[in-house]
Design a protein around this motif. Structure first.
Motif, PDB file in Angstrom:
ATOM      1  N   VAL A  88       3.884 -11.323 -30.837  1.00 16.47           N
ATOM      2  CA  VAL A  88       5.080 -12.168 -30.896  1.00 16.47           C
ATOM      3  C   VAL A  88       6.191 -11.421 -31.621  1.00 16.47           C
ATOM      4  O   VAL A  88       5.974 -10.797 -32.664  1.00 16.47           O
ATOM      5  N   ASP A  89       7.389 -11.485 -31.059  1.00 15.73           N
ATOM      6  CA  ASP A  89       8.528 -10.759 -31.619  1.00 15.73           C
ATOM      7  C   ASP A  89       9.099 -11.541 -32.801  1.00 15.73           C
ATOM      8  O   ASP A  89      10.087 -12.273 -32.680  1.00 15.73           O
ATOM      9  N   ALA A  90       8.438 -11.415 -33.946  1.00 16.54           N
ATOM     10  CA  ALA A  90       8.863 -12.120 -35.153  1.00 16.54           C
ATOM     11  C   ALA A  90       8.637 -11.218 -36.355  1.00 16.54           C
ATOM     12  O   ALA A  90       7.696 -10.423 -36.380  1.00 16.54           O
ATOM     13  N   ASP A  91       9.494 -11.369 -37.355  1.00 15.56           N
ATOM     14  CA  ASP A  91       9.367 -10.582 -38.584  1.00 15.56           C
ATOM     15  C   ASP A  91       8.345 -11.193 -39.541  1.00 15.56           C
ATOM     16  O   ASP A  91       7.732 -10.482 -40.336  1.00 15.56           O
ATOM     17  N   VAL A  92       8.205 -12.519 -39.463  1.00 16.63           N
ATOM     18  CA  VAL A  92       7.405 -13.269 -40.429  1.00 16.63           C
ATOM     19  C   VAL A  92       6.371 -14.102 -39.683  1.00 16.63           C
ATOM     20  O   VAL A  92       6.703 -14.779 -38.696  1.00 16.63           O
ATOM     21  N   THR A 121      -7.690 -16.708 -40.159  1.00 14.64           N
ATOM     22  CA  THR A 121      -7.172 -15.371 -39.897  1.00 14.64           C
ATOM     23  C   THR A 121      -8.062 -14.328 -40.566  1.00 14.64           C
ATOM     24  O   THR A 121      -8.434 -14.470 -41.723  1.00 14.64           O
ATOM     25  N   THR A 122      -8.381 -13.266 -39.837  1.00 13.55           N
ATOM     26  CA  THR A 122      -9.251 -12.224 -40.384  1.00 13.55           C
ATOM     27  C   THR A 122      -8.433 -11.126 -41.044  1.00 13.55           C
ATOM     28  O   THR A 122      -7.237 -10.952 -40.773  1.00 13.55           O
ATOM     29  N   LEU A 159      -1.146  -6.777 -38.109  1.00 16.52           N
ATOM     30  CA  LEU A 159       0.225  -7.268 -38.239  1.00 16.52           C
ATOM     31  C   LEU A 159       1.017  -6.436 -39.236  1.00 16.52           C
ATOM     32  O   LEU A 159       2.207  -6.167 -39.038  1.00 16.52           O
ATOM     33  N   ARG A 160       0.366  -6.012 -40.295  1.00 17.23           N
ATOM     34  CA  ARG A 160       1.074  -5.220 -41.300  1.00 17.23           C
ATOM     35  C   ARG A 160       1.405  -3.825 -40.790  1.00 17.23           C
ATOM     36  O   ARG A 160       2.392  -3.219 -41.213  1.00 17.23           O
ATOM     37  N   THR A 161       0.606  -3.302 -39.856  1.00 23.18           N
ATOM     38  CA  THR A 161       0.979  -2.015 -39.242  1.00 23.18           C
ATOM     39  C   THR A 161       2.235  -2.178 -38.391  1.00 23.18           C
ATOM     40  O   THR A 161       2.922  -1.195 -38.106  1.00 23.18           O
ATOM     41  N   PHE A 186      -2.260 -11.043 -47.311  1.00 27.77           N
ATOM     42  CA  PHE A 186      -1.005 -11.805 -47.312  1.00 27.77           C
ATOM     43  C   PHE A 186      -0.204 -11.467 -48.568  1.00 27.77           C
ATOM     44  O   PHE A 186      -0.776 -11.216 -49.623  1.00 27.77           O
ATOM     45  N   GLY A 187       1.116 -11.513 -48.435  1.00 29.96           N
ATOM     46  CA  GLY A 187       1.971 -11.249 -49.579  1.00 29.96           C
ATOM     47  C   GLY A 187       2.728 -12.469 -50.064  1.00 29.96           C
ATOM     48  O   GLY A 187       3.469 -12.404 -51.041  1.00 29.96           O
TER      49      GLY A 187
END
Length: 280
Positions: free
Chosen positions: A68-72, A80-81, A88-90, A155-156
């Protein structure tokens, strides 16, 4: 005949202690998992200069779509694994976990840790019960482990859900100030665990809590005619992640993007489908 030397007596109790420790580690519930798996190095930053330019995704159901084209991405930390958050972080995505802080379900991995005395009337999630947020000493260890699960999975940031029991028939005489104190304590707890704190809804308290939280997630402020109450976060240069479930983006985006919100349309199931508002 060869005589084996006897093991010193002090060693045998130590061995039993170590064995007991192993058992304790094995029975820690999912929310209590503290294994660090390449977590972010610091709480998620939200530069004020980018506050009007985030695109976001909120998915709590169905197979996760990392393309999905999203920043967040706002996700369920239990479902979630760590492999999914790593992927996602990559892609340089900012990751927020949604943690219910004011309710508990019998099916939650840590439900047995929540004393029956602090569980009240039926809550907002199916099968859930509101919690007595005045009972900080009883709830803090459980919620801290929920936050640690987020941290351990990469997660941050953390979004506090069900943080408005005072506004519902919770089964407890909760007041406005009781909820303010609880929510502020949770914001401090999140920061102590290197997580950026945010609020889900709790619109009547946003003005008071804007200094304590880094972002807000809002449902249907257009339909409910509440969007102006989110402006303390906009004025402070903090993101407002907004969703509507009805209506057309052609109708509400003009208003919400004008306010400075990151707005999308979703189905209430919160699966992968989304329709974002265009950035300004």
């Amino acid at each position: 005949m060869r005589i084996r030397p006897r093991r010193p007596a002090a060693v045998r109790p130590l061995r039993r202690i170590v064995s007991a420790g192993v058992v304790l580690v094995l029975v820690v519930p999912a929310y209590g998992c503290r294994r660090e798996l390449t977590p972010p190095g610091a709480p998620t930053p939200w530069p004020a200069a980018q506050a009007r330019h985030w695109q976001w995704q909120w998915q709590l159901d169905g197979p996760l779509d990392p393309t999905v084209d999203a920043d967040v991405f706002l996700l369920d930390p239990v479902a979630t694994t760590a492999a999914q958050t790593a992927e996602l972080r990559t892609r340089d995505r900012r990751l927020i976990c949604q943690v219910p802080v004011g309710s508990v379900r019998s099916t939650d991995p840590d439900a047995s840790r929540v004393p029956a005395a602090v569980q009240g009337a039926p809550g907002p999630r199916p099968g859930s019960r509101w919690l007595d947020v005045r009972a900080w000493d009883a709830l803090e260890p459980v919620l801290a482990d929920r936050f640690r699960l987020c941290r351990g999975k990469g997660f941050g940031a953390v979004a506090l859900a069900d943080a408005d029991g005072y506004a519902h028939r919770s089964g407890f005489p909760l007041g406005f100030d009781d909820q303010l104190l609880f929510n502020r304590r949770l914001a401090q707890l999140a920061r102590a665990l290197d997580l950026s704190p945010g609020l889900v809804n709790d619109v009547p308290q946003l003005a008071a809590l804007a200094p304590d939280f880094d972002f807000v997630v809002n449902e249907e402020c257009v339909r409910l005619d509440q969007c102006a109450k989110l402006l303390p976060f906009v004025d402070a240069g903090k993101p407002v992640f907004h969703v509507e479930y009805t209506g057309s983006t052609d109708d509400f985006c003009v208003t919400t993007v004008g306010y400075g919100f990151a707005s999308i349309r979703k189905e209430r199931a919160l699966d992968a489908w989304r329709e974002p508002c265009a950035l300004p």
